[in-house]
Design an enzyme around this catalytic site. Structure first.
Site, PDB file in Angstrom:
ATOM      1  N   HIS A 290     -57.072 -93.896 -79.443  1.00  0.00           N
ATOM      2  CA  HIS A 290     -58.391 -93.426 -79.019  1.00  0.00           C
ATOM      3  C   HIS A 290     -59.081 -92.585 -80.087  1.00  0.00           C
ATOM      4  O   HIS A 290     -60.291 -92.374 -80.004  1.00  0.00           O
ATOM      5  CB  HIS A 290     -58.267 -92.630 -77.723  1.00  0.00           C
ATOM      6  CG  HIS A 290     -57.866 -93.467 -76.550  1.00  0.00           C
ATOM      7  ND1 HIS A 290     -58.770 -94.009 -75.656  1.00  0.00           N
ATOM      8  CD2 HIS A 290     -56.644 -93.876 -76.117  1.00  0.00           C
ATOM      9  CE1 HIS A 290     -58.135 -94.700 -74.731  1.00  0.00           C
ATOM     10  NE2 HIS A 290     -56.838 -94.641 -74.993  1.00  0.00           N
TER      11      HIS A 290
ATOM     12  N   ASP B 134     -65.000 -88.636 -85.044  1.00  0.00           N
ATOM     13  CA  ASP B 134     -64.625 -88.959 -83.673  1.00  0.00           C
ATOM     14  C   ASP B 134     -64.257 -90.428 -83.588  1.00  0.00           C
ATOM     15  O   ASP B 134     -64.903 -91.277 -84.210  1.00  0.00           O
ATOM     16  CB  ASP B 134     -65.775 -88.665 -82.705  1.00  0.00           C
ATOM     17  CG  ASP B 134     -65.310 -87.941 -81.454  1.00  0.00           C
ATOM     18  OD1 ASP B 134     -64.130 -88.092 -81.099  1.00  0.00           O
ATOM     19  OD2 ASP B 134     -66.119 -87.218 -80.852  1.00  0.00           O
TER      20      ASP B 134
END
Length: 458
Positions: free
Chosen positions: A156, A364
């Protein structure tokens, strides 16, 4: 249809009566309900010593098998190797890495413990889907216990370039471990490429074709599966919660002022210091925004026992006080900084009420806040997303105002552009991004990964 076994560091508590924390948990729950399945992992509790026999509970068609973590394992596996070593390195922040040998030992120990507890629960036709950076060695541990099932892994967070990765002690072993899965999923093509290059340079993995690799006679695949959101559900929630008392009180207090919103975990990767300084630059360089613009920054507490996070909280509180002390007026406080967690429904309503969404992480993997902000907007009068070009979401949301999160003046200019944007352009950008979100929603992400894992070689 094969049973699905989901493995994650944290497992939701099915009997708590609380709604799921996010769209990802909802998607995994739905997949398990459809296929019949088991969700295995840490229950969020601590014990005095290691526990090897999981507690199993059944709820709405899903079996939940969970373990507590011993306090030393929590300190050295979770806070230590996972979040003081892997997390900063994978977010390109080598200066925040705090490596100690016992951290690496605990990381291996907990993954072995998880494998010991999980292996007896696995049935011959099960498909296993392992999630995130806490559990990269799990496939190897399970293979050593005779588990030959198809095992997929989804990362992730970002995967760093090799020249960054090789600064991390233990990186070669982690690459070896990842090559024991049958399918590796990444958020972006850059992450996929970074892994393949690292595996080739560090441990000699061979890339036969895009997404097809071999290491030590084990063929495995890689793929790009950007995580999405439940678009229609978010839109309905936002429209409903816009009328709640909490959100209405905020809107009444704003009056005709423009609301900008940021919602993040309190983490150095989120670029919060740069965001505060950019807001100060907006007030300084665009004085007509003074008295007419409010930034609400919600920063949920996170890993406060790690010194980097405690120090960040102090710096942000100092910046917030400085900005308000410099620019506030009797009837206007420019920055509302809230270091607490709010109900998900209230957040959706705040997104819909905002004129600008500020999502400016320094790095991110994806950043679902960006997608949630777009999904919750009123299509007739949408707000504008200002998005870091270093977030994984920037590869899909090309109609956002994309900025370099390290460039304070560029962020301020991007915010001013967003506030001044005419309605027809706001609608055009929003419609284009909504089309992308619907094509790559949370259901499509889950289905694509499991379809590919279903045909992977075990």
């Amino acid at each position: 249809m094969s049973r699905l076994v989901v493995v994650s560091n944290r497992v939701p508590n099915p009997g708590s009566g609380q709604p799921q924390a996010g769209g990802l948990a909802v998607a995994l729950t739905d997949a398990l309900k459809r296929r019949g399945g088991l969700w295995f992992g840490w229950n969020g509790q601590l014990s005095q010593s290691a526990v090897t026999r999981p507690r199993v509970a059944h709820h709405e068609g899903i079996d939940y098998a969970t373990l507590p973590l011993a306090k030393p394992d929590y300190d050295d596996f979770y806070l230590g190797y996972a979040n003081a070593v892997i997390w900063p390195v994978f977010h390109f922040n080598l200066g925040a890495m705090d490596y100690q040998r016992r951290y690496g030992e605990a990381y291996r120990r907990v993954n072995a413990l998880f494998a010991d507890a999980l292996a007896p629960l696995i049935e011959p036709d099960d498909i296993l889907w392992v999630h995130d950076y806490h559990l990269m060695p799990l496939a190897r541990e399970l293979r050593e216990r005779g588990i030959g099932n198809r095992i997929g892994f989804f990362l992730h967070i970002p995967f760093p370039d090799y020249d960054v990765l090789r600064a991390m002690p233990g990186h070669r072993q982690l690459l070896e471990d990842l090559c024991r899965f049958d399918l590796l999923g990444f958020q972006t093509r850059n992450d996929q490429h970074a892994f393949e290059e690292s595996a080739g340079r560090a441990i000699g993995a061979l890339v036969h074709a895009p997404g097809a690799l071999r290491h030590r006679n084990h063929p495995f695949g890689t793929g790009v599966y950007p995580v999405g959101v439940a678009v229609d559900e978010l839109a309905r929630t936002a429209a409903r919660t816009l009328t709640t008392n909490r959100v209405r009180r905020l809107l009444n207090g704003l009056g005709e002022r423009d609301l900008m919103i940021g919602v993040d975990r309190l983490d150095y990767s989120k670029g919060l210091e740069q965001r505060f300084r950019a807001f100060e630059a907006l007030l300084e360089d665009y004085p007509h925004r003074r008295g007419h613009t409010v930034l609400m920054q919600i920063a949920s507490p996170s890993r406060s026992s790690i010194s980097e996070y405690a120090d960040l909280r102090q710096r942000l509180e100092g910046l917030a006080g400085h900005i308000n002390g410099t620019y506030a007026d009797l009837d206007w406080a420019p920055l509302h900084y809230l270091n607490r967690t709010f109900a998900r429904g209230s957040i959706m309503g705040l997104y819909r009420a905002a004129r600008v969404g500020l999502v400016t992480p320094l790095r991110d993997g994806m950043n679902l806040v960006a997608k949630e902000f777009v999904a919750t907007q009123d299509p007739d009068n949408p707000g504008v997303l200002v998005l870091s070009e270093l977030a994984g979401a920037a590869a899909e949301l090309t109609d956002a105002i994309r900025v370099n999160p390290y460039d304070i003046d560029a962020i301020a200019a991007g915010v001013n552009q967003a506030l001044a944007m005419p309605l027809p352009e706001r609608r055009r950008r929003h419609e284009a991004m909504m089309t992308t979100l619907r094509e790559n929603d949370i259901g499509a992400w889950e289905q694509r990964f499991l379809d590919d894992l279903g045909v992977a070689r075990a």
